[in-house]
Scaffold this motif. Structure first.
Motif, PDB file in Angstrom:
ATOM      1  N   GLY A 243      30.538  57.111  41.230  1.00  0.00           N
ATOM      2  CA  GLY A 243      29.842  56.773  40.111  1.00  0.00           C
ATOM      3  C   GLY A 243      28.200  56.037  39.573  1.00  0.00           C
ATOM      4  O   GLY A 243      27.538  55.768  39.048  1.00  0.00           O
ATOM      5  N   LEU A 244      28.070  54.767  41.000  1.00  0.00           N
ATOM      6  CA  LEU A 244      26.926  53.730  40.364  1.00  0.00           C
ATOM      7  C   LEU A 244      26.077  53.883  41.443  1.00  0.00           C
ATOM      8  O   LEU A 244      26.018  54.360  42.410  1.00  0.00           O
ATOM      9  N   ASN A 245      24.778  53.565  41.172  1.00  0.00           N
ATOM     10  CA  ASN A 245      23.715  53.177  42.147  1.00  0.00           C
ATOM     11  C   ASN A 245      23.810  51.909  42.275  1.00  0.00           C
ATOM     12  O   ASN A 245      23.167  50.816  41.763  1.00  0.00           O
ATOM     13  N   PRO A 246      23.949  51.246  43.540  1.00  0.00           N
ATOM     14  CA  PRO A 246      24.285  50.220  44.350  1.00  0.00           C
ATOM     15  C   PRO A 246      22.275  49.233  43.349  1.00  0.00           C
ATOM     16  O   PRO A 246      21.410  50.033  44.117  1.00  0.00           O
ATOM     17  N   ASP A 247      22.143  48.078  43.546  1.00  0.00           N
ATOM     18  CA  ASP A 247      20.886  47.218  43.225  1.00  0.00           C
ATOM     19  C   ASP A 247      20.659  46.718  44.470  1.00  0.00           C
ATOM     20  O   ASP A 247      18.768  46.740  44.609  1.00  0.00           O
ATOM     21  N   VAL A 248      21.679  46.546  45.036  1.00  0.00           N
ATOM     22  CA  VAL A 248      20.858  46.296  46.687  1.00  0.00           C
ATOM     23  C   VAL A 248      21.783  46.516  47.841  1.00  0.00           C
ATOM     24  O   VAL A 248      22.946  46.456  46.938  1.00  0.00           O
ATOM     25  N   ILE A 249      21.863  46.632  48.968  1.00  0.00           N
ATOM     26  CA  ILE A 249      22.289  47.244  49.663  1.00  0.00           C
ATOM     27  C   ILE A 249      22.275  46.769  50.687  1.00  0.00           C
ATOM     28  O   ILE A 249      20.895  46.092  51.533  1.00  0.00           O
ATOM     29  N   ILE A 250      23.563  45.660  51.421  1.00  0.00           N
ATOM     30  CA  ILE A 250      23.522  44.972  52.797  1.00  0.00           C
ATOM     31  C   ILE A 250      24.442  44.317  53.719  1.00  0.00           C
ATOM     32  O   ILE A 250      25.287  44.798  53.511  1.00  0.00           O
ATOM     33  N   GLY A 251      24.085  43.987  54.995  1.00  0.00           N
ATOM     34  CA  GLY A 251      24.848  44.562  55.574  1.00  0.00           C
ATOM     35  C   GLY A 251      24.028  44.770  56.782  1.00  0.00           C
ATOM     36  O   GLY A 251      22.899  45.028  57.574  1.00  0.00           O
ATOM     37  N   ASP A 252      24.656  44.569  58.406  1.00  0.00           N
ATOM     38  CA  ASP A 252      24.811  45.138  59.992  1.00  0.00           C
ATOM     39  C   ASP A 252      24.459  46.385  60.099  1.00  0.00           C
ATOM     40  O   ASP A 252      23.671  46.430  61.452  1.00  0.00           O
ATOM     41  N   PHE A 253      25.428  47.073  59.208  1.00  0.00           N
ATOM     42  CA  PHE A 253      25.205  48.300  59.391  1.00  0.00           C
ATOM     43  C   PHE A 253      25.476  49.159  61.003  1.00  0.00           C
ATOM     44  O   PHE A 253      25.199  49.847  61.694  1.00  0.00           O
ATOM     45  N   ASP A 254      26.559  47.799  61.170  1.00  0.00           N
ATOM     46  CA  ASP A 254      27.099  48.180  62.448  1.00  0.00           C
ATOM     47  C   ASP A 254      28.344  49.236  62.337  1.00  0.00           C
ATOM     48  O   ASP A 254      28.894  50.201  63.734  1.00  0.00           O
ATOM     49  N   SER A 255      28.973  49.456  61.122  1.00  0.00           N
ATOM     50  CA  SER A 255      29.549  50.599  60.944  1.00  0.00           C
ATOM     51  C   SER A 255      29.259  51.830  60.521  1.00  0.00           C
ATOM     52  O   SER A 255      30.246  52.854  59.854  1.00  0.00           O
ATOM     53  N   SER A 256      28.394  51.638  59.743  1.00  0.00           N
ATOM     54  CA  SER A 256      27.355  52.626  59.291  1.00  0.00           C
ATOM     55  C   SER A 256      25.781  52.644  59.200  1.00  0.00           C
ATOM     56  O   SER A 256      25.340  51.921  59.446  1.00  0.00           O
ATOM     57  N   ASP A 257      25.362  53.485  59.103  1.00  0.00           N
ATOM     58  CA  ASP A 257      23.790  53.883  59.294  1.00  0.00           C
ATOM     59  C   ASP A 257      23.571  53.960  57.767  1.00  0.00           C
ATOM     60  O   ASP A 257      23.661  53.382  56.526  1.00  0.00           O
ATOM     61  N   ALA A 258      22.358  52.574  57.770  1.00  0.00           N
ATOM     62  CA  ALA A 258      21.662  51.849  56.584  1.00  0.00           C
ATOM     63  C   ALA A 258      20.712  53.259  55.788  1.00  0.00           C
ATOM     64  O   ALA A 258      20.926  54.200  56.041  1.00  0.00           O
ATOM     65  N   PRO A 259      21.135  53.722  54.464  1.00  0.00           N
ATOM     66  CA  PRO A 259      20.652  54.679  53.570  1.00  0.00           C
ATOM     67  C   PRO A 259      19.455  54.398  53.163  1.00  0.00           C
ATOM     68  O   PRO A 259      18.724  54.030  53.641  1.00  0.00           O
ATOM     69  N   GLU A 260      19.000  56.142  53.339  1.00  0.00           N
ATOM     70  CA  GLU A 260      17.620  56.160  53.094  1.00  0.00           C
ATOM     71  C   GLU A 260      17.579  56.900  51.338  1.00  0.00           C
ATOM     72  O   GLU A 260      18.902  57.287  50.767  1.00  0.00           O
ATOM     73  N   ASN A 261      16.365  57.189  51.690  1.00  0.00           N
ATOM     74  CA  ASN A 261      16.018  57.154  50.136  1.00  0.00           C
ATOM     75  C   ASN A 261      17.459  57.446  48.812  1.00  0.00           C
ATOM     76  O   ASN A 261      17.616  57.313  48.010  1.00  0.00           O
TER      77      ASN A 261
END
Length: 206
Positions: free
Chosen positions: A40-58
């Protein structure tokens, strides 16, 4: 009130038991984004190389894409980001379990890294929380009841004292190869763990 840097990883996440304030920084480390949203949380920052998941959109979060050929884990990159923003207390969810035991061990290192820069980290598992102290003291929370384990971390720990626990130690020396501090327990009074020289990896009841 002390502001927190709250980080979500992609390991096993056990729902936070508290609400976070407006001054708290919430970071999703790569696949930890899904876990943060599920909590139920909205992150302020998303950081990573996204090798195991796609970078979130919207998303309204600031997205930082890292090079996949890097020395830092996504979790350590999140820790460094929180330090750069001036945070001193870190709570990490999703940093244990999953199918990567090596990542759990790496996250113990992240706790020690925080110590090196004057901060304190807490790695939350289902029933226990892990933290590292260096040349200092830790008071087990009064409401915590159950198993407390203490290990030398990164080398010999000297001048170790365990007070108000089922088994006490006074001015003891702990070594990584002899886990004398495992499976202690809380007592009637709040337990206190201290070390004069070296680091301790401490597990206490959640």
């Amino acid at each position: 009130m002390e502001k927190l840097c709250v980080i979500f990883g992609a390991g096993d996440v056990f729902a936070p038991r508290k609400k976070f304030g407006k001054t708290d920084l919430i970071i999703a480390a790569d696949g930890g984004y899904s876990a943060a949203v599920a909590a139920g949380l909205n992150p302020d920052v998303i950081i990573g190389d996204f090798d195991s998941s796609d970078a979130p959109e919207n998303t309204a979060a600031h997205v930082i894409k890292l090079n996949r050929d890097k020395d830092d884990t996504d979790m350590l990159a999140a820790v460094k980001l929180g330090l750069r923003r001036g945070y001193k207390t870190f709570v990490i969810y999703g940093g244990t379990g999953g199918d990567r035991l090596d990542h759990t061990v790496a996250n113990f290192g992240a706790l020690a890294y925080l110590n090196a820069f004057g901060a304190q980290g807490y790695l939350v598992d289902r029933d226990a929380i892990a933290t590292v102290i260096t040349d200092g003291k830790f008071a087990v929370p009064k409401q915590a009841r159950g198993t407390v384990s203490v290990f030398a971390y990164g080398g010999v720990a000297s001048g170790v004292n365990l007070e108000n626990l089922q088994y006490s130690l006074t001015n003891a020396e702990l070594t990584p190869e002899y886990p004398i501090g495992v499976s202690n327990a809380t007592g009637d009074k709040a337990g206190v763990v201290s070390v004069k020289s070296g680091s301790l990896l401490i597990f206490f009841p959640r």
